[in-house]
Design an enzyme around this catalytic site. Structure first.
Site, PDB file in Angstrom:
ATOM      1  N   HIS A 191       0.846  -1.211   0.000  1.00  0.00           N
ATOM      2  CA  HIS A 191       0.000   0.000   0.000  1.00  0.00           C
ATOM      3  C   HIS A 191       0.879   1.259   0.000  1.00  0.00           C
ATOM      4  CE1 HIS A 191      -2.796  -2.921   2.153  1.00  0.00           C
ATOM      5  NE2 HIS A 191      -3.557  -2.496   1.171  1.00  0.00           N
ATOM      6  N   LYS A 249      -0.785  -6.103  -8.212  1.00  0.00           N
ATOM      7  CA  LYS A 249      -1.145  -7.317  -7.466  1.00  0.00           C
ATOM      8  C   LYS A 249      -2.557  -7.784  -7.827  1.00  0.00           C
ATOM      9  CE  LYS A 249      -1.319 -10.066  -3.679  1.00  0.00           C
ATOM     10  NZ  LYS A 249      -2.657  -9.929  -3.231  1.00  0.00           N
ATOM     11  N   ASP A 250      -3.487  -6.819  -7.942  1.00  0.00           N
ATOM     12  CA  ASP A 250      -4.871  -7.141  -8.309  1.00  0.00           C
ATOM     13  C   ASP A 250      -5.059  -6.820  -9.793  1.00  0.00           C
ATOM     14  OD1 ASP A 250      -6.431  -7.615  -5.540  1.00  0.00           O
ATOM     15  OD2 ASP A 250      -4.853  -6.137  -5.271  1.00  0.00           O
TER      16      ASP A 250
HETATM   17  P1  AMP Z   1      -6.512  -3.769  -0.619  1.00  0.00           P
HETATM   18  O1  AMP Z   1      -6.343  -3.024   0.668  1.00  0.00           O
HETATM   19  O2  AMP Z   1      -6.126  -5.201  -0.544  1.00  0.00           O
HETATM   20  O3  AMP Z   1      -7.866  -3.541  -1.243  1.00  0.00           O
HETATM   21  O4  AMP Z   1      -5.484  -3.119  -1.630  1.00  0.00           O
HETATM   22  C1  AMP Z   1      -5.469  -1.737  -1.883  1.00  0.00           C
HETATM   23  C2  AMP Z   1      -4.560  -1.468  -3.046  1.00  0.00           C
HETATM   24  O5  AMP Z   1      -3.233  -1.894  -2.711  1.00  0.00           O
HETATM   25  C3  AMP Z   1      -4.958  -2.222  -4.325  1.00  0.00           C
HETATM   26  O6  AMP Z   1      -4.802  -1.349  -5.435  1.00  0.00           O
HETATM   27  C4  AMP Z   1      -3.974  -3.353  -4.356  1.00  0.00           C
HETATM   28  O7  AMP Z   1      -3.711  -3.818  -5.657  1.00  0.00           O
HETATM   29  C5  AMP Z   1      -2.734  -2.700  -3.748  1.00  0.00           C
HETATM   30  N1  AMP Z   1      -1.823  -3.727  -3.242  1.00  0.00           N
HETATM   31  C6  AMP Z   1      -2.120  -4.723  -2.389  1.00  0.00           C
HETATM   32  N2  AMP Z   1      -1.043  -5.514  -2.192  1.00  0.00           N
HETATM   33  C7  AMP Z   1      -0.038  -5.001  -2.943  1.00  0.00           C
HETATM   34  C8  AMP Z   1       1.321  -5.367  -3.188  1.00  0.00           C
HETATM   35  N3  AMP Z   1       1.876  -6.428  -2.603  1.00  0.00           N
HETATM   36  N4  AMP Z   1       2.052  -4.611  -4.033  1.00  0.00           N
HETATM   37  C9  AMP Z   1       1.490  -3.519  -4.642  1.00  0.00           C
HETATM   38  N5  AMP Z   1       0.220  -3.123  -4.460  1.00  0.00           N
HETATM   39  C10 AMP Z   1      -0.541  -3.850  -3.618  1.00  0.00           C
END
Ligand code: AMP
Length: 289
Positions: free
Chosen positions: A37, A148-149
């Site tokens: 993040h 990642k997503d």
């Molecule tokens: P989340 O809190 O899981 O919904 O993720 C929020 C954002 O952080 C999304 O755009 C994810 O793709 C990004 N994200 C999560 N894990 C990673 C990672 N390991 N590397 C880069 N971005 C990430």
């Protein structure tokens, strides 16, 4: 750093910034923040004002998924963000985003029912809906998401294009642990044995990438090797492994430019996702923690 809980209060803040002609970037998250993040913030800081949203969005969780269990270390998240040049954190409640009588949802057809959409029906409808709402509330000039997503980024790009939204989408590379495991809030669920087994995702991606760089272009041959490797890990259960076009997620028979190897694997009860571009000659070491 301002902490804003209500939509009305955020809109007031946004109007004040607008009056000063400031550019705004948004990093949407579900909290339980980690270095992945934080890497998104580095890019978002290019705008005059940086907004992070923390919202565990109920509509993107299926009935038997981990909505209740999802980690919510809000105080820890806020102190992490404090020293990082964040101007405002938007932390709405579920009833602020989905008040009584809420009925409107966004579906990006086709793209949402493939890959993760097969085992998580309704997931991307929830994601697209909440991201559109966040865009309308925050009105950012740019929004930063993680590779990642990968499927999420393709779907949101499509939504931005189809609905003529004035937002620039920025996608940042995957941040990994030293042993290759992609950082994820769901890694908290893994016990020590599962944590060790979870490296099977990265090892499989590396296997596919190396085989492809050595000249194997046939997707079925590459996927056969990847699936065998995942099946060799007793704690892992494959959900899917596919080679798709990074542009539109269409399955590829032959590895081409922008071919993405995408994986979803259960390690114990925890479902993990990861992906890699097959033509990328090396994982950038700056992406390793
Ligand atoms: P989340 O809190 O899981 O919904 O993720 C929020 C954002 O952080 C999304 O755009 C994810 O793709 C990004 N994200 C999560 N894990 C990673 C990672 N390991 N590397 C880069 N971005 C990430």
């Amino acid at each position: 750093m301002q902490i804003v809980e209500s939509v009305t209060a955020f809109k007031q803040l946004r109007s004040a910034w607008n009056a000063q002609h400031l550019t705004v970037s948004l990093v949407p998250t579900m909290g339980a923040l980690h270095a992945g993040h934080l890497s998104l913030l580095d890019r978002a800081r290019e705008a005059d004002r940086l907004v992070v949203s923390i919202f565990v969005n109920p509509t993107q969780f299926g009935p038997s998924e981990d909505l209740q269990r999802y980690p919510r270390p809000l105080n820890q998240d806020l102190s992490l963000l404090k020293s990082r040049g964040v101007d405002a954190v938007f932390v709405p409640s579920a009833s602020e985003i989905y008040p009584e009588g809420y009925r409107t949802f966004v579906t990006v057809e086709g793209l949402s029912s493939r890959l993760c959409g097969v085992s998580r029906p309704g997931h991307f409808r929830g994601v697209a809906t909440v991201v559109l709402k966040l865009f309308n509330i925050v009105r950012p000039h740019s929004a930063v998401f993680g590779q990642k997503d990968a499927q999420q980024t393709v779907i949101l790009r499509r939504m931005v294009q189809d609905l003529d939204l004035d937002v620039e989408l920025v996608v940042q590379p995957i941040v990994r642990e030293a042993d290759g495991l992609a950082l994820s809030s769901r890694n908290h669920y893994l016990n020590a044995e599962e944590r060790r087994a979870a490296t099977i995702l990265f090892r499989s991606l590396e296997f596919g990438r190396h085989a492809s760089l050595r000249g194997e272009r046939r997707a079925d041959v590459l996927l056969h090797g990847v699936r065998e490797l995942i099946e060799s890990e007793p704690l892992a259960r494959l959900d899917y492994a596919e080679i798709v076009s990074a542009d539109d997620l269409s399955p590829l028979d032959e590895v081409a430019n922008q071919a993405l190897l995408v994986l979803a694997v259960f390690v114990g009860k925890t479902r993990l996702i990861d992906n890699a571009f097959l033509n990328q000659s090396a994982i950038d070491s700056s992406q390793l923690e």
